[in-house]
Each structure stands twice: as C-alpha cells, then as structure tokens.
Scaffold this motif. Sequence first.
Motif, PDB file in Angstrom:
ATOM      1  N   LYS A  97       0.837  -1.205   0.000  1.00  0.00           N
ATOM      2  CA  LYS A  97       0.000   0.000   0.000  1.00  0.00           C
ATOM      3  C   LYS A  97       0.870   1.252   0.000  1.00  0.00           C
ATOM      4  O   LYS A  97       0.592   2.230  -0.709  1.00  0.00           O
ATOM      5  N   GLY A  98       1.927   1.209   0.795  1.00  0.00           N
ATOM      6  CA  GLY A  98       2.828   2.343   0.859  1.00  0.00           C
ATOM      7  C   GLY A  98       3.526   2.596  -0.467  1.00  0.00           C
ATOM      8  O   GLY A  98       3.687   3.754  -0.895  1.00  0.00           O
ATOM      9  N   LYS A  99       3.921   1.523  -1.148  1.00  0.00           N
ATOM     10  CA  LYS A  99       4.593   1.668  -2.444  1.00  0.00           C
ATOM     11  C   LYS A  99       3.637   2.180  -3.517  1.00  0.00           C
ATOM     12  O   LYS A  99       4.024   2.998  -4.367  1.00  0.00           O
ATOM     13  N   VAL A 100       2.399   1.697  -3.497  1.00  0.00           N
ATOM     14  CA  VAL A 100       1.399   2.184  -4.458  1.00  0.00           C
ATOM     15  C   VAL A 100       1.186   3.684  -4.276  1.00  0.00           C
ATOM     16  O   VAL A 100       1.168   4.454  -5.248  1.00  0.00           O
ATOM     17  N   THR A 101       1.030   4.107  -3.026  1.00  0.00           N
ATOM     18  CA  THR A 101       0.835   5.532  -2.737  1.00  0.00           C
ATOM     19  C   THR A 101       2.023   6.358  -3.210  1.00  0.00           C
ATOM     20  O   THR A 101       1.850   7.433  -3.804  1.00  0.00           O
ATOM     21  N   ALA A 102       3.227   5.849  -2.974  1.00  0.00           N
ATOM     22  CA  ALA A 102       4.429   6.575  -3.382  1.00  0.00           C
ATOM     23  C   ALA A 102       4.500   6.720  -4.903  1.00  0.00           C
ATOM     24  O   ALA A 102       4.838   7.795  -5.421  1.00  0.00           O
ATOM     25  N   TYR A 103       4.174   5.652  -5.620  1.00  0.00           N
ATOM     26  CA  TYR A 103       4.181   5.716  -7.083  1.00  0.00           C
ATOM     27  C   TYR A 103       3.120   6.684  -7.601  1.00  0.00           C
ATOM     28  O   TYR A 103       3.348   7.419  -8.561  1.00  0.00           O
ATOM     29  N   GLU A 104       1.949   6.675  -6.969  1.00  0.00           N
ATOM     30  CA  GLU A 104       0.887   7.598  -7.384  1.00  0.00           C
ATOM     31  C   GLU A 104       1.313   9.049  -7.177  1.00  0.00           C
ATOM     32  O   GLU A 104       1.088   9.901  -8.041  1.00  0.00           O
ATOM     33  N   HIS A 105       1.936   9.313  -6.048  1.00  0.00           N
ATOM     34  CA  HIS A 105       2.413  10.668  -5.770  1.00  0.00           C
ATOM     35  C   HIS A 105       3.505  11.091  -6.749  1.00  0.00           C
ATOM     36  O   HIS A 105       3.665  12.284  -7.040  1.00  0.00           O
ATOM     37  N   ALA A 106       4.254  10.095  -7.254  1.00  0.00           N
ATOM     38  CA  ALA A 106       5.320  10.389  -8.220  1.00  0.00           C
ATOM     39  C   ALA A 106       4.776  10.555  -9.635  1.00  0.00           C
ATOM     40  O   ALA A 106       5.530  10.848 -10.563  1.00  0.00           O
ATOM     41  N   GLY A 107       3.457  10.327  -9.798  1.00  0.00           N
ATOM     42  CA  GLY A 107       2.828  10.540 -11.093  1.00  0.00           C
ATOM     43  C   GLY A 107       2.756   9.321 -11.999  1.00  0.00           C
ATOM     44  O   GLY A 107       2.541   9.453 -13.207  1.00  0.00           O
TER      45      GLY A 107
END
Length: 209
Positions: A97-107
Amino acid sequence: MAEVIGLTGQTGAGKSTVRELFKAKGAAVIDADAVSHDIVDNDLSCLTDIVEHFSCIVLNDKGKLNRKALGRIVFSDPKKLAVLNKIMFPYIVSAIKGKVTAYEHAGARMIVIDGATLIESGCSKMCSVLISVTAEEETRLTRIIHRDGISKRDAVCRVSTQHPEEFYIEASDYVIKNNGTPGDLEREAERVLDEIEGKAKSALTEDKA
C-alpha cells in the motif's frame, strides 16, 4: 489516479516475465516477493513472529531467515504454509500500500503489483484489473527446478500447495496462458496490456464528457 494492475498466477508460469514486459512498456512495478524478502530481512518484529512459530531452525548462522529451510517446512504442509501466510500477509499488504501511494504521488500512470498470493493476501483489492498467468504443470516444474536449483520432489511440493488453474480463471479479468514460445508470451502480454490501456482511455474520455 494510476491504473493498478494485479499480476498473479501459479509458480513457474511466467509472471516475472510478464511483469518485466509491462515494465518495459512504462509501468511502475511492485514485486511482492521482493517486498516479502525485504520485510523478513529488515523487520525484526516479523522475523520474530516467524521464529516463534517455526523455531530457530529457520535461521541461518547470521541470524537471518534461511528461506530454503523454511520452504522445506511450509511447502510440505499446507497448514504450516497457512500459518506463515497469516504472519506475513499483514506486513506485505501494508508495505505494498505504501509503495502504491508513493508511485501515485510520483505521477505513475500504471502500477503493476506482481504476487503469487495476490488474491489470498487481499492485495488484489487494491487493483482495478487482475491478470493471471498460467501454464501446464510439467512446464512449470521444469522452470521451477531450473530457476530455484531445487529437486523435482521439492518442486512438486511447491506446485501442490497452489490453486488449480480454474481458481485463477474465475478470479481474473484476463488470463495469459504461457505454454508456447517466449514470443507467444510477449505478444499475448502486449495484447492484454493494449486492451487494458484502451479501456482506461475510454473511461477517461467518458469522465471528461
């Protein structure tokens, strides 16, 4: 919002190859197996939970997890595998979940989560699309023996703990059968990805209309 694609299937079927094909097409990828390895190597609470249930015989001489020793225990006993999964899944789900959120924030436009137990762990709930990769049993056994350097007996134990092909067919939006050549697999993976991207673009157009 990124399109989150779940990629699962039987061990030795070719998930990793499909994952790398998607990565080459621009998808951000999360390897659940690598996440799991990172957790047991660096999260002391998780390793402690595993040792409490399976004893110190699953540790190597440096106090780290001996994956082959643990594998011999859990892949020969479905009940023990279920215990290990119950320990590991909450840690894995949280990390992914944390990695998905990080990728989303990175665009990131598209995120692929690759995991053999994506459905069982609940990670599939994060995904808008689920793809399974399957292959004939003898083909998978040959790949596992070559990939992991284990005996056929150990490979058979691993295969026997997994769901039949029907489980993945019923749970998935797409099924990629990897019984042919590498070229066949690449073409089928590209076809599925093109269809997913096409549907995503159509949905975006409708939302804007």
